[in-house]
Motif scaffolding. Structure first.
Motif, PDB file in Angstrom:
ATOM      1  N   TRP A  20      83.704  21.597  61.941  1.00 57.80           N
ATOM      2  CA  TRP A  20      83.703  23.047  62.119  1.00 57.80           C
ATOM      3  C   TRP A  20      84.786  23.687  61.259  1.00 57.80           C
ATOM      4  CZ3 TRP A  20      86.561  27.256  63.586  1.00 57.80           C
ATOM      5  CH2 TRP A  20      85.872  28.372  64.075  1.00 57.80           C
ATOM      6  N   GLY A  21      85.977  23.093  61.255  1.00 62.00           N
ATOM      7  CA  GLY A  21      87.088  23.639  60.475  1.00 62.00           C
ATOM      8  C   GLY A  21      86.850  23.549  58.986  1.00 62.00           C
ATOM      9  N   GLU A  22      86.292  22.426  58.515  1.00 57.19           N
ATOM     10  CA  GLU A  22      86.010  22.271  57.085  1.00 57.19           C
ATOM     11  C   GLU A  22      84.999  23.308  56.620  1.00 57.19           C
ATOM     12  OE1 GLU A  22      86.663  17.446  56.498  1.00 57.19           O
ATOM     13  OE2 GLU A  22      84.709  18.229  57.092  1.00 57.19           O
TER      14      GLU A  22
ATOM     15  N   ILE B 284      86.767  26.836  56.519  1.00 59.95           N
ATOM     16  CA  ILE B 284      87.706  26.979  55.405  1.00 59.95           C
ATOM     17  C   ILE B 284      86.963  27.062  54.073  1.00 59.95           C
ATOM     18  CG2 ILE B 284      89.531  25.800  54.120  1.00 59.95           C
ATOM     19  CD1 ILE B 284      90.504  24.705  56.828  1.00 59.95           C
TER      20      ILE B 284
ATOM     21  N   TRP C  94      86.726  22.673  68.314  1.00 54.13           N
ATOM     22  CA  TRP C  94      86.001  22.799  67.049  1.00 54.13           C
ATOM     23  C   TRP C  94      86.964  22.800  65.864  1.00 54.13           C
ATOM     24  CZ3 TRP C  94      82.588  27.464  68.951  1.00 54.13           C
ATOM     25  CH2 TRP C  94      81.576  26.975  69.791  1.00 54.13           C
ATOM     26  N   ALA C  95      88.046  23.572  65.978  1.00 54.09           N
ATOM     27  CA  ALA C  95      88.982  23.715  64.865  1.00 54.09           C
ATOM     28  C   ALA C  95      89.738  22.426  64.560  1.00 54.09           C
ATOM     29  CB  ALA C  95      89.971  24.842  65.159  1.00 54.09           C
ATOM     30  N   THR C  96      89.910  21.558  65.563  1.00 52.02           N
ATOM     31  CA  THR C  96      90.680  20.316  65.366  1.00 52.02           C
ATOM     32  C   THR C  96      89.785  19.087  65.288  1.00 52.02           C
ATOM     33  OG1 THR C  96      90.999  20.094  67.770  1.00 52.02           O
ATOM     34  CG2 THR C  96      92.700  21.267  66.537  1.00 52.02           C
TER      35      THR C  96
ATOM     36  N   TRP D 198      90.510  15.811  63.277  1.00 54.64           N
ATOM     37  CA  TRP D 198      91.908  15.924  62.878  1.00 54.64           C
ATOM     38  C   TRP D 198      92.807  15.505  64.038  1.00 54.64           C
ATOM     39  CZ3 TRP D 198      94.840  21.083  63.338  1.00 54.64           C
ATOM     40  CH2 TRP D 198      96.160  20.939  62.930  1.00 54.64           C
TER      41      TRP D 198
END
Length: 494
Positions: free
Chosen positions: A232-234, A237, A300-302, A305
């Motif tokens: 989600w983060g990729e 960005i 989602w953002a992490t 990661w």
């Protein structure tokens, strides 16, 4: 009895003719001689592609019904044919299993889960509270109201995967703002807010991985072809510089071309404050939903990661919390009434069709006789992306469903990208960029359901929408080429 004997409406007759024509086109493809470099099952896949395009473009049957028709037609066409070169001929059970493979995709589970999240927002009224808060704080100048409409669209895109649902929640707010200023919905301000609401929705479909079903269907094909996914983060960005630029373009174009006017009055602020007051204080279900939404955004953002959960898994955990007694905000009985199950079925069958095109070699064959013959594979990557994007945008003019377009287009783009001499990473980047272009429904009201919702208000004409949409589309195409030559290579996408 009179009702039963009444003649069919002309529209129904037209739909029947188109439906018969679609089936006839499919049958014609099946009885034609099979090209030497195409398998018999690949010929069936191409016939299904033609059938799907006619059904989706003509809308002679509903999207959900088209999924059932495609499944039945595939089973009939695939019986007795091997799926791949050395496989045994398929039975009807084998063919049906092949067309049900899409239902096992995690992307389907993610779409269904995200639709439950949208229902939770609607049932608690949190979507309306967020929209009213943003619009009441932003101000009443044309520029501020335009920015406010975009902010509301972005916030809702984080949580609601359905463009139609998002716009359905925003439209009453925009109408309320216009009427609070003493203006008709057909005023320049009304036209601007409605067009911006629809166009910004398409932009934010590209910005958020979970913002639109076409993103997930594209990713499903990419995972199958390249063996890798995008978190989600990729996704966020990667799309961020492009979508921010598109928002700036839309802001400038709408204000310059439509010239919205706002009378000097404080009525709008008082009207919005009054509407907020009618909502009352934040309710316990809204608070619980906000906590779950914040948790989901964090997960989602992490993803990949800090936490090991993929987007589909974390979404399902969030929906489980929302359905739990006392902790949740809704019951299954409440939620299932509002879920468009036909969308889920269409999504799954669309994945199955794309996988069939890929596994039978039909997508590679089609890419070879179309895109490869244009000689664009030898061009620089940014020009390749420009040509492919132009092809996608023109094709989108005939589609009302971005999901249908993704099911049709992305397998072909994958097959083409894998033939160009720039390596797998570049091929993956090209396909991901094309998955963004699938959401380019800017030119005609019929290019996306959210466009039609806004058009139904009568706030703008087709000409006004097309004028703004053409400018945004041209600017978007130029930005795609620019970023493909500069920013995206630096980010490692290309």
């Amino acid at each position: 009895m009179a009702l039963l004997s009444s003649p069919a409406e002309p529209t129904s007759n037209r739909k029947l003719v188109l439906f018969i024509a679609a089936l006839a086109a499919y049958g014609l493809i099946l009885i034609l001689p099979t090209p030497a470099d195409l398998s018999s099952s690949g010929q069936v896949a191409l016939g299904l592609l033609i059938l799907a395009v006619i059904l989706w473009v003509s809308e002679c049957v509903s999207p959900a019904a088209s999924a059932i028709v495609l499944t039945g037609a595939a089973v009939i066409g695939l019986i007795g044919k091997p799926l791949t070169g050395n496989a045994r001929p398929m039975t009807s059970a084998d063919a049906l299993t092949t067309m049900l493979t899409g239902f096992s995709s995690s992307a389907v589970l993610l779409v269904a889960g995200a639709l439950f999240l949208a229902v939770a927002l609607k049932l608690t009224g949190l979507d309306r509270r967020v929209a009213l808060l943003v619009m009441s704080k932003i101000g009443v100048s044309p520029a501020r109201l335009t920015v406010g409409a975009m902010i509301v669209g972005f916030v809702l895109a984080l949580f609601i995967p359905s463009a139609t649902a998002r716009v359905g929640a925003i439209i009453p707010i925009m109408v309320g703002v216009v009427t609070a200023l003493g203006l008709p919905v057909t005023s320049s301000l009304g036209a601007t807010l409605m067009i911006v609401t629809a166009q910004a929705c398409s932009i934010f479909n590209m910005a958020v991985k979970t913002g639109a079903a076409q993103n997930l269907i594209s990713l499903g094909f990419m995972e199958e072809a390249f063996g890798r996914s995008v978190t989600w983060g990729e996704w966020f960005i990667t799309a961020l510089p492009f979508t921010v630029s598109m928002c700036i373009v839309l802001f400038i174009v709408s204000l310059v071309l439509l010239r919205p006017q706002v009378p000097p009055t404080e009525e709008a602020n008082s009207r919005l404050a009054a509407e907020l007051a009618t909502l009352g204080p934040v309710t316990p279900p809204e608070k619980r939903l906000m906590l779950v939404a914040a948790l989901l955004l964090a997960l989602w953002a992490t993803e990949g990661w800090i936490n090991p959960l993929d987007t589909a898994t974390s979404t399902q955990l969030g929906i489980a919390l929302l359905l739990m007694p006392r902790i949740g905000v809704m019951t299954w009985a409440q939620a299932e009434k509002h879920i468009p199950w036909g969308t889920v079925v269409l999504f799954a069958v669309g994945i199955s069709l794309g996988m069939l095109l890929s596994r039978t070699g039909a997508a590679s064959w089609l890419a070879g006789i179309t895109l490869n013959n244009l000689g664009i594979s030898a061009m620089p990557v940014f020009l390749v992306i420009g040509v492919l994007s132009t092809f996608s945008i023109v094709l989108h003019l005939g589609f009302a469903s971005a999901t249908g377009l993704a099911s049709t287009l992305i397998p072909i783009m994958i097959a083409f990208a894998q033939t160009i001499p720039h390596g797998e990473q570049v091929a993956f980047g090209i396909v991901m960029i094309q998955s963004l272009v699938v959401s380019f429904g800017f030119i005609l009201p019929t290019n996306a359901p959210q466009n039609m919702l806004c058009y139904a208000t009568g706030a703008f004409t087709t000409g006004q929408f097309a004028k703004v949409g053409l400018a945004v589309t041209v600017a978007g195409l130029l930005l795609l080429v620019l970023f493909s030559a500069t920013i995206w290579p630096m980010m490692g996408l290309l």
